[in-house]
Design a protein around this motif. Structure first.
Motif, PDB file in Angstrom:
ATOM      1  N   SER A   1      28.956  18.041 -15.415  1.00 31.73           N
ATOM      2  CA  SER A   1      28.971  19.323 -16.116  1.00 31.73           C
ATOM      3  C   SER A   1      29.610  19.177 -17.494  1.00 31.73           C
ATOM      4  CB  SER A   1      29.724  20.361 -15.289  1.00 31.73           C
ATOM      5  OG  SER A   1      29.744  21.607 -15.932  1.00 31.73           O
TER       6      SER A   1
ATOM      7  N   MET B   1      25.027  21.802  -8.785  1.00 36.04           N
ATOM      8  CA  MET B   1      26.009  22.667  -9.427  1.00 36.04           C
ATOM      9  C   MET B   1      26.101  22.373 -10.918  1.00 36.04           C
ATOM     10  SD  MET B   1      28.934  22.324  -6.464  1.00 36.04           S
ATOM     11  CE  MET B   1      30.231  22.737  -7.615  1.00 36.04           C
TER      12      MET B   1
ATOM     13  N   THR C   1      15.695  22.515 -10.328  1.00 35.78           N
ATOM     14  CA  THR C   1      16.514  23.446 -11.105  1.00 35.78           C
ATOM     15  C   THR C   1      17.402  22.781 -12.148  1.00 35.78           C
ATOM     16  OG1 THR C   1      18.314  23.409  -9.471  1.00 35.78           O
ATOM     17  CG2 THR C   1      16.575  25.049  -9.154  1.00 35.78           C
TER      18      THR C   1
ATOM     19  N   ARG D   1      27.777  19.969 -21.043  1.00 32.59           N
ATOM     20  CA  ARG D   1      28.312  20.869 -22.060  1.00 32.59           C
ATOM     21  C   ARG D   1      28.449  20.157 -23.407  1.00 32.59           C
ATOM     22  NH1 ARG D   1      34.336  23.492 -21.880  1.00 32.59           N
ATOM     23  NH2 ARG D   1      34.843  21.286 -22.226  1.00 32.59           N
TER      24      ARG D   1
ATOM     25  N   LEU E   1      34.517  25.942  -8.845  1.00 30.39           N
ATOM     26  CA  LEU E   1      33.800  25.849  -7.568  1.00 30.39           C
ATOM     27  C   LEU E   1      33.953  24.475  -6.928  1.00 30.39           C
ATOM     28  CD1 LEU E   1      31.970  27.263  -5.556  1.00 30.39           C
ATOM     29  CD2 LEU E   1      29.994  26.540  -6.915  1.00 30.39           C
TER      30      LEU E   1
ATOM     31  N   THR F   1      23.102  23.611 -13.135  1.00 25.94           N
ATOM     32  CA  THR F   1      22.698  25.018 -13.141  1.00 25.94           C
ATOM     33  C   THR F   1      23.805  25.970 -13.560  1.00 25.94           C
ATOM     34  OG1 THR F   1      23.221  25.189 -10.775  1.00 25.94           O
ATOM     35  CG2 THR F   1      20.929  24.686 -11.364  1.00 25.94           C
ATOM     36  N   LEU F   2      25.083  25.566 -13.436  1.00 20.35           N
ATOM     37  CA  LEU F   2      26.201  26.465 -13.697  1.00 20.35           C
ATOM     38  C   LEU F   2      26.931  26.077 -14.977  1.00 20.35           C
ATOM     39  CD1 LEU F   2      27.716  26.626 -10.087  1.00 20.35           C
ATOM     40  CD2 LEU F   2      26.085  28.223 -11.133  1.00 20.35           C
ATOM     41  N   ARG F   3      27.680  27.030 -15.527  1.00 19.83           N
ATOM     42  CA  ARG F   3      28.520  26.746 -16.678  1.00 19.83           C
ATOM     43  C   ARG F   3      29.684  25.848 -16.260  1.00 19.83           C
ATOM     44  NH1 ARG F   3      28.081  29.976 -21.131  1.00 19.83           N
ATOM     45  NH2 ARG F   3      30.324  29.683 -21.570  1.00 19.83           N
TER      46      ARG F   3
ATOM     47  N   THR G   1      17.783  20.207  -6.543  1.00 14.95           N
ATOM     48  CA  THR G   1      18.257  19.655  -7.816  1.00 14.95           C
ATOM     49  C   THR G   1      17.090  19.279  -8.720  1.00 14.95           C
ATOM     50  OG1 THR G   1      20.265  18.810  -6.759  1.00 14.95           O
ATOM     51  CG2 THR G   1      19.638  17.826  -8.867  1.00 14.95           C
TER      52      THR G   1
ATOM     53  N   GLU H   1      32.901  25.994 -16.728  1.00 14.83           N
ATOM     54  CA  GLU H   1      34.054  26.664 -16.144  1.00 14.83           C
ATOM     55  C   GLU H   1      33.818  27.006 -14.673  1.00 14.83           C
ATOM     56  OE1 GLU H   1      34.012  27.020 -20.478  1.00 14.83           O
ATOM     57  OE2 GLU H   1      32.532  27.525 -18.916  1.00 14.83           O
ATOM     58  N   ALA H   2      32.580  27.433 -14.358  1.00 16.85           N
ATOM     59  CA  ALA H   2      32.248  27.768 -12.977  1.00 16.85           C
ATOM     60  C   ALA H   2      32.227  26.512 -12.102  1.00 16.85           C
ATOM     61  CB  ALA H   2      30.903  28.478 -12.918  1.00 16.85           C
ATOM     62  N   VAL H   3      31.692  25.419 -12.636  1.00 13.05           N
ATOM     63  CA  VAL H   3      31.657  24.165 -11.879  1.00 13.05           C
ATOM     64  C   VAL H   3      33.067  23.661 -11.604  1.00 13.05           C
ATOM     65  CG1 VAL H   3      30.964  21.734 -11.959  1.00 13.05           C
ATOM     66  CG2 VAL H   3      29.391  23.508 -12.756  1.00 13.05           C
TER      67      VAL H   3
END
Length: 258
Positions: free
Chosen positions: A94, A171, A254, A98, A183, A174-176, A251, A178-180
């Motif tokens: 992640s 994860m 997505t 980013r 989580l 698909t997610l930002r 995966t 901060e969320a990864v």
């Protein structure tokens, strides 16, 4: 005077698949071993859990037969698999996404399969280090696994690695960030405590044990305990295979490179 030597012609195409996979694996390993936080999560935390649970009886593990370390060691190995394949890889991938690193990789012949394969191979190398450290300490605490059990456990560990690496990529793709970050850590803590990893699933009442055992964490924990105990149950292997196929498919459908 002799004519200058001609410059070598560029390679007419992408590098072979194995060379691409080896290069990506090396890159992933370098990222892991120079990051102190990843070493803490993947090695130090499981080591602390092993010593604390095997050397004390503060936590009730639900089973009284056999030495305590015989029950603790497989669960800690399952925790180590999750820490390396899920938490470490989800956060690292992640972060790369980013920062635009994955977008650059998307322009190369590596592709999604090569990226996932490189990460799995890097995690497997990391898990060799985990097994040496954690296994050595467990043996010092009185654990005596049979050689045949170790071979079976290695196969279960590889399957668990595929499951949780695919979940990490799902994860991270698909997610930002901060969320990864949140989580991935919550999943590691939650599944370790109540997901059938450190504590056997049969401590839960009624259908709760069956539900938790269907989770990838529960199936991995019970399969490793079975590998070093009375034998691996086919239901756990089938559950891990099903999760591996489902998460890999999700995966591939997505994952976003940027």
């Amino acid at each position: 005077m002799s004519a200058p030597a001609a410059a070598p012609a560029p390679h007419p195409g992408a590098a072979p698949v194995l060379d691409r996979l080896r290069a990506q694996t090396t890159f992933e390993l370098a990222s892991i071993f120079r990051n102190g936080e990843q070493i803490m999560v993947t090695i130090l935390m499981p080591l602390v859990a092993l010593v604390a649970l095997a050397a004390t009886d503060v936590v009730d593990l639900g089973r009284a037969d056999g030495a305590r370390v015989d029950l603790v060691a497989p669960g800690v190995l399952a925790m180590a698999v999750m820490a390396a394949a899920l938490t470490s890889q989800a956060i690292a991938t992640s972060f790369d996404r980013r920062g635009g690193v994955l977008r650059l990789l998307a322009t190369t012949p590596l592709g999604r399969v090569g990226l996932l394969g490189g990460k799995i191979c890097a995690v497997l190398v990391l898990q060799v280090v985990q097994a040496v450290v954690l296994g050595g300490v467990a043996i010092a605490l009185g654990w005596r696994p049979e050689p045949g059990d170790v071979i079976v456990a290695l196969g279960i560990g590889v399957l668990g690695t595929a499951v949780f690496t695919a979940l990490a990529m799902l994860m991270a793709g698909t997610l930002r960030f901060e969320a990864v970050l949140a989580l991935a850590n919550l999943l590691l803590i939650g599944l370790t405590l109540v997901g059938g990893v450190l504590v056997p699933t049969d401590w839960l009442p009624g259908v709760g044990a069956d539900i938790v055992r269907l989770l990838p964490s529960g199936a991995l924990g019970e399969a490793l305990r079975g590998a070093f105990g009375d034998g691996v149950a086919w239901r756990d292997v089938v559950a891990l295979l099903g999760w591996a196929g489902l998460l890999t498919w999700a995966t591939s459908r997505t994952f976003r490179w940027s």
